[in-house]
Design a protein around this motif. Structure first.
Motif, PDB file in Angstrom:
ATOM      1  N   SER A  31     -35.038 -75.900-125.802  1.00 42.80           N
ATOM      2  CA  SER A  31     -34.571 -74.514-125.915  1.00 42.80           C
ATOM      3  C   SER A  31     -35.521 -73.565-125.207  1.00 42.80           C
ATOM      4  O   SER A  31     -35.081 -72.620-124.528  1.00 42.80           O
ATOM      5  CB  SER A  31     -34.456 -74.117-127.391  1.00 42.80           C
ATOM      6  N   PHE A  32     -36.820 -73.811-125.376  1.00 42.27           N
ATOM      7  CA  PHE A  32     -37.817 -72.957-124.718  1.00 42.27           C
ATOM      8  C   PHE A  32     -37.711 -73.080-123.203  1.00 42.27           C
ATOM      9  O   PHE A  32     -37.649 -72.069-122.492  1.00 42.27           O
ATOM     10  CB  PHE A  32     -39.223 -73.332-125.179  1.00 42.27           C
ATOM     11  N   GLN A  33     -37.659 -74.305-122.720  1.00 40.68           N
ATOM     12  CA  GLN A  33     -37.688 -74.508-121.272  1.00 40.68           C
ATOM     13  C   GLN A  33     -36.362 -74.153-120.615  1.00 40.68           C
ATOM     14  O   GLN A  33     -36.318 -73.362-119.669  1.00 40.68           O
ATOM     15  CB  GLN A  33     -38.069 -75.961-120.966  1.00 40.68           C
ATOM     16  N   ALA A  34     -35.279 -74.736-121.107  1.00 39.54           N
ATOM     17  CA  ALA A  34     -33.978 -74.504-120.470  1.00 39.54           C
ATOM     18  C   ALA A  34     -33.461 -73.098-120.729  1.00 39.54           C
ATOM     19  O   ALA A  34     -32.812 -72.495-119.866  1.00 39.54           O
ATOM     20  CB  ALA A  34     -32.964 -75.535-120.966  1.00 39.54           C
ATOM     21  N   GLY A  35     -33.743 -72.561-121.923  1.00 39.90           N
ATOM     22  CA  GLY A  35     -33.256 -71.226-122.254  1.00 39.90           C
ATOM     23  C   GLY A  35     -34.098 -70.121-121.676  1.00 39.90           C
ATOM     24  O   GLY A  35     -33.626 -69.004-121.468  1.00 39.90           O
ATOM     25  N   GLY A  36     -35.389 -70.439-121.385  1.00 42.57           N
ATOM     26  CA  GLY A  36     -36.305 -69.432-120.880  1.00 42.57           C
ATOM     27  C   GLY A  36     -36.721 -69.690-119.448  1.00 42.57           C
ATOM     28  O   GLY A  36     -36.001 -69.331-118.513  1.00 42.57           O
TER      29      GLY A  36
ATOM     30  N   PHE B 171     -40.248 -66.839-126.214  1.00 42.48           N
ATOM     31  CA  PHE B 171     -40.261 -67.509-127.517  1.00 42.48           C
ATOM     32  C   PHE B 171     -39.128 -67.001-128.406  1.00 42.48           C
ATOM     33  O   PHE B 171     -38.502 -67.778-129.136  1.00 42.48           O
ATOM     34  CB  PHE B 171     -41.621 -67.332-128.192  1.00 42.48           C
ATOM     35  N   GLU B 172     -38.852 -65.718-128.349  1.00 45.13           N
ATOM     36  CA  GLU B 172     -37.707 -65.178-129.087  1.00 45.13           C
ATOM     37  C   GLU B 172     -36.419 -65.809-128.574  1.00 45.13           C
ATOM     38  O   GLU B 172     -35.552 -66.234-129.357  1.00 45.13           O
ATOM     39  CB  GLU B 172     -37.663 -63.661-128.914  1.00 45.13           C
ATOM     40  N   MET B 173     -36.299 -65.907-127.242  1.00 44.81           N
ATOM     41  CA  MET B 173     -35.118 -66.526-126.649  1.00 44.81           C
ATOM     42  C   MET B 173     -35.022 -68.000-127.039  1.00 44.81           C
ATOM     43  O   MET B 173     -33.920 -68.519-127.299  1.00 44.81           O
ATOM     44  CB  MET B 173     -35.155 -66.383-125.130  1.00 44.81           C
TER      45      MET B 173
END
Length: 552
Positions: free
Chosen positions: A142-147, A125-127
């Motif tokens: 952002s949550f899915q692709a970044g994490g 979540f921070e990421m």
């Protein structure tokens, strides 16, 4: 090392190896935010907020000054500064850290990599907020692709690396019969020699998804990594570096196995970094110009690139045009077209498209697609959730340029984001062009810019798509057809052009999406890039096997 990290995560590694062999769906990192602890979203947002307006704490070699040129596309004030160091300082620190890392066992290195991934998963979540506020992606993407999805790609690279490094025995007693004489006996051993210092040059739009595979492939195979983020998107990769350095220190390795290299647009350091003879690997995602410079000039190192491309949709025939429009409208709108897999050119025969027993005129198909996009984005909240924010000022100029190239079927309009009034949100522009207008559509127009190209036939559509792939590069094709003959021709053309192709997507699967452990991202077979995320070739060259022979 008090905890055996390899044993701790071995089940995850073995499941990943099984997945890359079967190509079946599997992921250890849940992609739904609802799958996490109830307090995780608030804790992650608070952790992100605590990073704003202050120096980013990172105990690594530094000249004492700080650097950074991030500005949130959503208008959020970031105000984060980062430790700066010269390329020479970073290279020296990486070289000093390399021997112990290189001499560690395969299991120890892989265990450290898996622990880093585990801790990054705890920071999802921070990421997500870091990715959102630096790239302009909407929160869910952002949550899915970044994490989780980025972690999948990283784990995929670790699994390939482990598989390649353990494919052969590390030692054995070799024996050759000599007839009546005693056999020749030799104790043989093979040690892994890393390639050298690795440099990862990050992209501004998907820093972790594109960056992690090369980073983790290099780390697992014994190479220290200097991470050089895009100057406009630093925070996500800085969070990775901080996490990795913590794990390395706790595992009794020099944390300088992973280093952050920060620069600004007016004082870039990437060329100086990669030209150092100690650099053995370069991973790059970004525009074609610098990617081609790397491929031409960095001859002393192994260079992996993902660059620009012109992706195509070929519409030949369909059973349900509404399903085609519904699927394409989402594909063309996600993250304002700022994805390397987003289609740009939609080729439609000027005589129209066969739909069941009828022929839908070209004008009906073209206007129907434009209307579907307009309808999808008619609600401001939904539009904001789908489009995100425009990342670069240059994209706005390209939107205006594209609008003058032909007949505008759908004008781009500004949307007031309901949550972020400072965001630059633009709906796509859809422009009809003639097949002869190649100067307009035969180049990448990165952003929410789409061309509907009127061709003489489906055969010509395939020919033009293949030509743009060979000349400009392409990562994805999407073909709509009810004809087996057309499908066969499209497969032949796609394989020849080195492009992944999908057929008849009308549901919830979109051509932009690329799944770790199953789909290869970029083929390496056309100018869109020289490497594939992720296949054995992406990891095998990052190390060498050195033999030792001792007669018994």
């Amino acid at each position: 090392m008090t905890v055996n990290l390899f044993e701790k995560h071995e089940d995850t590694l073995q499941a990943a190896i099984a997945a890359i062999r079967s190509r079946a769906y599997w992921s250890p990192y849940p992609e739904s935010p609802r799958a996490y602890d109830e307090d995780a979203p608030q804790a992650g947002e608070q952790a992100f907020q605590e990073l704003l307006g202050k120096p980013f704490v990172l105990d690594q070699p530094s000249s004492g000054s700080s650097s950074g040129a991030e500005a949130s596309p959503y208008g959020t004030s970031l105000g984060i500064s980062y430790p700066a160091a010269s390329p020479q300082e970073l290279i020296a620190a990486a070289k000093a850290a390399m021997p112990a890392w290189a001499h560690a066992t395969v299991q120890d290195r892989v265990g450290v990599c898996l622990e880093i991934l585990d801790r990054l998963a705890d920071r999802s979540f921070e990421m997500a907020h870091a990715v959102m506020q630096t790239t302009g992606q909407a929160f869910l993407m952002s949550f899915q692709a970044g994490g989780p999805h980025a972690l999948d790609r990283a784990l995929e690279a670790v699994a390939y690396a482990y598989q390649e490094m353990t494919r052969l025995p590390d030692q054995m007693r070799w024996e050759k019969p000599q007839g009546k004489r005693d056999p020749i006996q030799v104790d043989k051993q093979w040690l892994i020699r890393p390639r050298g210092v690795a440099v990862t040059i990050g992209v501004s739009t998907f820093p972790t998804w594109n960056g992690y595979p090369g980073i983790f492939a290099s780390l697992a195979t014994g190479n220290p990594v200097i991470v050089k983020p895009h100057p406009a998107t630093i925070l996500p990769l800085a969070l990775f570096v901080a996490t990795a350095r913590d794990v390395l220190s706790e595992a009794d390795f020099d944390p300088n196995v992973v280093l952050l290299a920060v620069d600004t647009p007016d004082a870039p350091i990437a060329k100086e970094l990669v030209m150092d003879p100690a650099v053995g690997i370069v991973d790059y995602t970004g525009g074609s110009s610098f990617g081609e410079w790397l491929e031409e000039h960095v001859t002393h190192a192994l260079v992996f690139t993902e660059k620009a491309g012109v992706n195509s949709v070929i519409v030949d025939s369909a059973t349900d045009l509404k399903g085609v429009f519904r699927n394409l409208s989402v594909s063309l709108s996600m993250y304002s077209g700022q994805m390397c897999t987003t289609p740009q050119n939609i080729y439609i025969p000027r005589d129209g498209v066969t739909v069941g027993d009828e022929q839908a005129p070209f004008s009906e198909v073209a206007s129907g697609l434009a209307a579907a996009i307009d309808s999808l984005l008619s609600d401001q909240q939904r539009a904001g959730d789908i489009l995100g924010s425009i990342k670069s000022d240059a994209i706005a100029g390209r939107i205006e340029e594209a609008a003058s190239a032909g007949e505008v079927l759908l004008e781009s309009r500004r949307i007031d984001h309901p949550n972020f009034p400072g965001a630059e949100v633009r709906t796509p522009v859809v422009v009809k062009v003639d097949v002869a207008d190649t100067e307009a559509y035969m180049q990448e127009m990165f952003g929410p810019i789409f061309f509907v190209v009127a061709t003489e036939s489906t055969a010509q559509s395939l020919e033009l798509a293949a030509r743009s792939a060979r000349e400009r590069g392409a990562i994805t094709w999407l073909v709509y057809t009810t004809s087996e003959e057309v499908m066969d021709a499209a497969v032949d053309a796609a394989v020849d052009a080195g492009v992944s192709v999908a057929f008849n997507l009308t549901g919830g699967l979109y051509v932009n999406q690329n799944v770790a452990f199953s789909d290869f991202h970029v083929s390496g077979a056309n100018p869109a890039g020289n490497a594939s995320l992720t296949d054995p070739a992406f990891v095998a060259g990052r190390f060498r096997q050195i033999g030792i022979r001792v007669p018994v």
